[in-house]
Design an enzyme around this catalytic site. Structure first.
Site, PDB file in Angstrom:
ATOM      1  N   HIS B 416       0.803  -1.224   0.000  1.00  0.00           N
ATOM      2  CA  HIS B 416       0.000   0.000   0.000  1.00  0.00           C
ATOM      3  C   HIS B 416       0.834   1.271   0.000  1.00  0.00           C
ATOM      4  CE1 HIS B 416      -3.570   2.339   0.172  1.00  0.00           C
ATOM      5  NE2 HIS B 416      -4.340   1.379   0.664  1.00  0.00           N
ATOM      6  N   ASP B 420      -2.763   1.561  -4.446  1.00  0.00           N
ATOM      7  CA  ASP B 420      -4.013   1.694  -3.697  1.00  0.00           C
ATOM      8  C   ASP B 420      -4.976   0.592  -4.099  1.00  0.00           C
ATOM      9  OD1 ASP B 420      -2.975   3.969  -2.530  1.00  0.00           O
ATOM     10  OD2 ASP B 420      -3.750   5.229  -4.143  1.00  0.00           O
TER      11      ASP B 420
END
Lengths: 354, 439, 327
Positions: B416, B420
């Site tokens: 992350h 995303d």
């Protein structure tokens, strides 16, 4: 029934000292053994049991011989065809079936041995094994012990004619001859050792011809005639009880079935030969005899058949429903327990010198 | 004239290696290029050929020990030649940073190459005898071997020696009353503690002294591969924030294609497994979403042109990830062939070092062991990993009617920092679409 | 306390037991009038008569088989096989029959008998008067195999053999018959089967040995004591079943194990002991488990030089002990 015949000729069985009940009992054992044996073949061909080795054809030989012994007093050391003999001495169809299925409670071996490895302590049927002829010198050993203890027991040991080629047979008769042991050697000569006929098995015509080499009488008898068997073996038993030693009895009979459920006898003999035996089927012969002396007719024969079927069905059901032995019991009875009382410490440790 | 055998550098980021097995012992003859030892790294296990012919004069690093690349691990020379110390060696010049010098806790005396008998090994462990202590024990067994008696004698005298920092006698210790307070204390220096005896640094795992037959527990040493996997997994989770999302795909067309074509593939000596299709699908999705093929670094996003797909292969004692290089250049046949070859050689431990390096994306198939879906750990330094679950016939809704389809759950774990959820999911949608519309 | 030779220990114990139990009889070749070719049954036919001490025909198979039948009847026969080298014809009856009677009848029949036979070499007997047979028979579950080597052990174990309801193969090393003498207490005692004996306590090396080799090993232990090597000598006494506990306890103490046996090395009785030690005392070993045994040739040759080459002796054993101690 013709009483005329009964009055004119003394029935052979009575001449031998057998009562009507006894001779009917002989027939019963012959018939029961036959029907039990037939059922065992069927069970094998239905894949319900793994193995069967049969005594079909030998019934008269065995029942006639067994009737000469005192059950539970005299000893027997048998071989794998002796279903009829074992039944006559006192083993039951249920016993036989338990061992056929290899179930728990099989009195002979607790499921450890293949079927037809008879054994029963109370009846003095010594535990048998698979290697051929090993029982014969052991029977001489039992006779040796009988003589040692000075009783009038006898031991009867049975075997096929193939067994007489093993060294064990010769050594057994040698001892029995030297020491005049109370043993009856019963050879059930059914003409075939698996596939090999007697001509391949021995250079002499009869097994009984060998007896002279061991200093004992050799007697040949028609193995399909239960009463003849009774007569001959009884003589041998009485001889033994009198301390006169051993006898080799050769019963000439026939094996109309393959050696075992794993054998295919079509590969070594003709169907005509096997069909020919049917005229000498001991069940048939015994029934004919009984009819001839007025002790058997169709109604009675059917009654016996029904009883036999019932006994066989009962034994079959019983064994089929019995549990298998627990797997772990395979570890038991290798060694016996020795009482602690026999461990006696000396309290000392003496030295050794050289 | 002796030759040093050094720990090689197996893999661009690998700085050390573990001796898995010595194939030769001191005194054995060895041919040039004959395999002399097996080396294990967290990437690959491989046999190392001897740099020279001769007799093994010394083995300096024992089996199971880990040293930096460039360390001299053995010396080969003429039989009977005496060598007192390892000849200093230039580290391999492949442009990488120089390996640091030999860690000081590795004993260099010839004790470290000796095999210890079972009873000696047990006594060392039971009595917490460190390698440094072991190095002080003189072996009286044959050839200088350390015997049980040597350990027994050592233990007798061990308690007596004064180690640095041993407790002082009572009257040698400062007292606690004001009267005895040292002037340093008065003027703010720390009050000297009663020193506790410190044992020399140990690099062996502590083994609790256990009576035989204590219930339920024992310590089993870790294999080099297990150690490597453990370190990697911890590091990966520490570096990258892991987020997993799960999609499901209808495998009907893929399975149909496979069935239709497996015979013709087999004729070419290739087993057409479902893995090949997943690799193809990954390639297609990576081409559409190249950011998933990249790595996050402190300097910036490292974009990679090559698409190298790693396939996780389960081994009996761990796992390894061989890489299908340039998967985008390959046809289905080529991919399948590569997958077959890499997987079988992985299981036979015959992979080359470069075959476990350079991956840009990894696929792990736990479906073969029945798992529906999972949350795999990213294979550093990549940014995402695809997890493939088991294929199960399920009732699904198609055109408002119930149909039975072979369905599969596909998981994507993303780093992350770089990716995303939206990117990850769109990547997956592309992958899923490719599989569902396969032709 | 009496001092007896090994063979006297046998004769005296047989006599005692035959007096105690009228069901015991002895049979075998020449056991009666001749008193046995080694004179192990000397005097017994005079005391007990030819019904209880029975000269048999020359047929090992039936010597054993007669014994099996008599045992199943309820007697307790002692069957002598004149030389262990000639036991092979009786193999079928011993292994397939005697050893299996209890198991195959699920415990309803038992076979309490003793088969006694002299074995072992070093007597100029050549290939067929020197063999060791224990490896073959100790492998058979249900057959006790014992080889006591001192008068004390022989008396205790022969007495115990008559209390056991299973077949016992009682091995007597022929060279020790008159060579080994020892004290035997007057009071009654027995030595149960399955119990080894520490014949000499020590700390550095464990040596397991039986038969003539026990005595050679004790000699060797004396020799190496001069070099400050302390040897613990374990005499297993029973070869089947094996007393693992005593052997393992000793190896755990000394950490070095040597097994000595006269038989051929490969697959001899000591190989099993080596396997047991390796698997159950591994963590206690400070050296490999070693064996000293006869070479793998068919049997002990006749010529003196070849016989000496074959037979392990105190020197060979001492040399092996020294090597092991030094490891």
């Amino acid at each position: 029934m013709s009483t005329q015949i009964a009055l004119q000729v003394e029935a052979k069985h009575r001449g031998l000292g057998l009562s009507d009940e006894q001779v009917l009992e002989m027939y019963w054992n012959i018939l029961l053994a036959r029907r039990l044996d037939e059922r065992m073949w069927i069970l094998h061909r239905q894949h319900q049991v793994a193995f069967h080795i049969s005594g079909i054809g030998h019934e008269a030989t065995q029942v006639g011989a067994a009737f000469t012994l005192k059950k539970g007093y005299d000893w027997t050391h048998l071989y794998y065809r002796d279903i009829a003999l074992a039944l006559t001495i006192g083993m039951t169809p249920r016993d036989m079936m338990l061992s056929l299925y290899g179930k728990q409670g099989d009195p002979a071996s607790g499921g450890r041995q293949m079927p037809s490895h008879f054994g029963n302590r109370q009846l003095k049927i010594v535990t048998g094994s698979s290697p051929v002829a090993t029982q014969i010198p052991q029977a001489s050993g039992i006779a040796f012990a009988i003589k040692y203890k000075g009783t009038d027991e006898v031991v009867l040991t049975s075997f096929g004619e193939g067994s007489t080629s093993e060294g064990d047979f010769h050594e057994a008769l040698n001892w029995a001859g030297i020491f005049k042991l109370p043993v009856i050697f019963l050879c059930e000569n059914n003409q075939y050792a698996i596939s090999e006929p007697t001509a391949k098995e021995m250079p002499v015509k009869n097994v009984a011809d060998r007896a002279v080499a061991y200093g004992m009488p050799g007697v040949i008898v028609d193995g399909n005639d239960a009463l003849e068997m009774y007569r001959v073996v009884r003589d041998a038993v009485e001889r033994a009880r009198r301390g006169e030693g051993a006898t080799l009895v050769e019963a000439k009979t026939y094996r109309p079935v393959p050696h075992s459920s794993d054998d295919d006898d079509r590969t070594y003999r003709s169907r005509e030969e096997v069909e020919g035996w049917k005229k000498k089927d001991p069940v048939l012969l015994m029934r004919r005899y009984l009819e001839s002396v007025g002790l058997m007719d169709d109604a009675r024969a059917q009654e016996y058949e029904a009883r036999a079927k019932q006994a066989v069905d009962d034994a079959n059901e019983f064994a089929r429903n019995a549990p298998y032995p627990l797997a772990e019991t395979a570890l038991e009875n290798v060694w016996g327990q020795v009482s602690e009382q026999w461990s006696v410490d000396s309290g000392q440790k003496p030295s050794t010198t050289h | 004239m002796s030759t040093n055998v050094v720990m090689p550098q197996l893999g661009e980021s690998v700085i050390e290696g573990t001796i898995g097995k010595w194939f030769k012992q001191v005194g054995d003859k060895v041919e040039q290029y004959e395999s002399i030892m097996e080396v294990v790294t967290d990437k690959v296990t491989t046999e190392i050929p001897s740099p020279a012919a001769g007799t093994v004069l010394q083995i300096l690093i024992a089996e199971g020990a880990t040293v930096n690349a460039g360390t001299v691990v053995a010396i080969i020379g003429a039989a009977g030649e005496s060598v007192s110390a390892p000849v200093p060696q230039k580290p391999s010049d492949n442009g990488q940073a120089l390996a640091p010098t030999l860690p000081t806790n590795q004993p260099t005396s010839k004790l470290s190459n000796q095999r210890l008998t079972p009873v000696v090994a047990r006594m060392l462990a039971d009595n917490n005898i460190a390698d440094a202590e072991l190095a002080t024990i003189q072996g009286t067994g044959e050839g200088g071997r350390i015997s049980k008696k040597d350990i027994e004698n050592f233990l007798k005298t061990r308690g007596n020696s004064k180690k640095p920092g041993t407790a002082l006698e009572a009257w040698e210790q400062p007292g606690t009353g004001e009267l005895f307070r040292p002037t340093e204390e008065v003027f703010g220096k720390p009050y000297p503690q009663t020193p506790t005896p410190t044992l020399p640094a140990q690099d062996k795992p502590d083994r609790k002294q256990q009576a035989y037959g204590s219930v339920g527990e024992e310590i089993v040493p870790v294999s080099p591969m297990r150690k490597a996997i453990a370190e990697h997994m911890v590091r990966s989770k520490q570096i990258a924030p892991h987020v997993t999302s799960v999609h499901e795909a209808d495998m009907s067309r893929v399975i149909a294609y496979q069935k239709a074509h497996e015979a013709e593939f087999a004729k070419q000596g290739v087993k057409l497994t479902l893995t090949a299709f997943f690799v193809q699908a990954a390639v297609v999705a990576l081409k559409a979403w190249p950011i998933v093929n990249a790595s996050y670094t402190d300097q910036g996003i490292l974009m990679k042109r090559d698409i190298n797909i790693g396939i996780a292969v389960a081994l009996e004692d761990g796992l390894i990830v061989p890489v299908v290089k340039h998967a985008d250049d390959k046809s289905l046949l080529g991919i399948a062939r590569s997958v077959n070859d890499l997987a079988s050689r992985a299981r036979e431990k015959r992979l080359q070092p470069d075959e476990v390096q350079g991956g840009t994306f990894t696929i792990t198939n736990y479906g073969i062991f029945g798992s529906l879906f999972g949350m795999p750990v990213i294979n550093q330094p990549q940014s995402a990993i695809l997890g493939v679950g088991t294929i199960q016939k399920r009732a699904v809704v198609r055109d408002d009617a119930i149909a039975i389809r072979p369905m599969i759950y596909l998981s994507i774990t993303i780093d992350h920092r770089l990716l995303d959820g939206a990117i990850g999911d769109q990547f997956m949608q592309k992958l899923k679409q490719f599989l569902e519309e396969y032709k | 306390m009496a001092t007896l030779t090994n063979i006297d220990a046998i004769t005296r114990t047989l006599q005692e037991e035959m007096r105690r139990d009228p069901n015991i009889f002895i049979t075998g070749e020449d056991v009666g009038v001749r008193g046995g070719v080694f004179r192990a049954t000397k005097g017994l036919i005079e005391e007990f008569g030819d019904k209880r001490v029975v000269d048999s025909p020359l047929s090992e198979l039936s010597i054993v088989a007669i014994g099996i039948g008599a045992a199943m009847y309820g007697l307790h026969p002692v069957c002598e096989i004149q030389f262990a080298d000639y036991i092979a014809p009786a193999f079928n009856q011993i292994v397939n029959e005697a050893a299996r009677v209890r198991y195959r009848s699920n415990g309803t029949w038992t076979c309490p008998m003793i088969i006694r036979t002299p074995y072992g070499g070093g007597v100029g007997g050549g290939l067929y008067h020197s063999q060791s047979i224990e490896a073959t028979y100790a492998h058979v579950p249900g057959l006790y195999v014992v080889a006591p080597s001192t008068p004390y052990d022989i008396v205790g174990m022969l007495r115990y053999a008559f209390r056991v309801d299973d077949p016992v193969l009682f091995l007597e090393h022929k060279k020790t018959y008159r060579l080994i003498k020892g004290d035997v207490p007057d009071d009654y005692y027995t030595i149960p089967f399955g119990k080894a004996d520490v014949k000499r306590a020590g700390t550095d090396v464990t040596v397991v040995a039986y038969g003539l080799m026990l005595h050679e090993t004790l000699n060797a232990a004396e020799q190496v004591a001069a070099d400050d090597i302390s040897v613990e000598v374990i005499d297993p006494r029973t070869l089947n079943p094996i007393d693992k506990a005593t052997i393992l306890a000793s190896v755990k103490k000394t950490s070095k194990a040597l097994i000595v046996y006269e038989d051929n090395l490969t697959l001899g009785w000591g190989a099993e002991i080596a396997a047991i030690i390796a698997s159950e005392a591994f963590e206690y070993l400070d050296a490999p488990v070693m064996r000293v045994a006869g070479p793998d040739v068919p049997a002990v040759p006749f010529a003196r030089t070849m016989q000496d080459f074959f037979m392990p002796n105190a020197e060979k054993i001492a040399s092996a002990i020294r090597k092991l101690a030094k490891y």
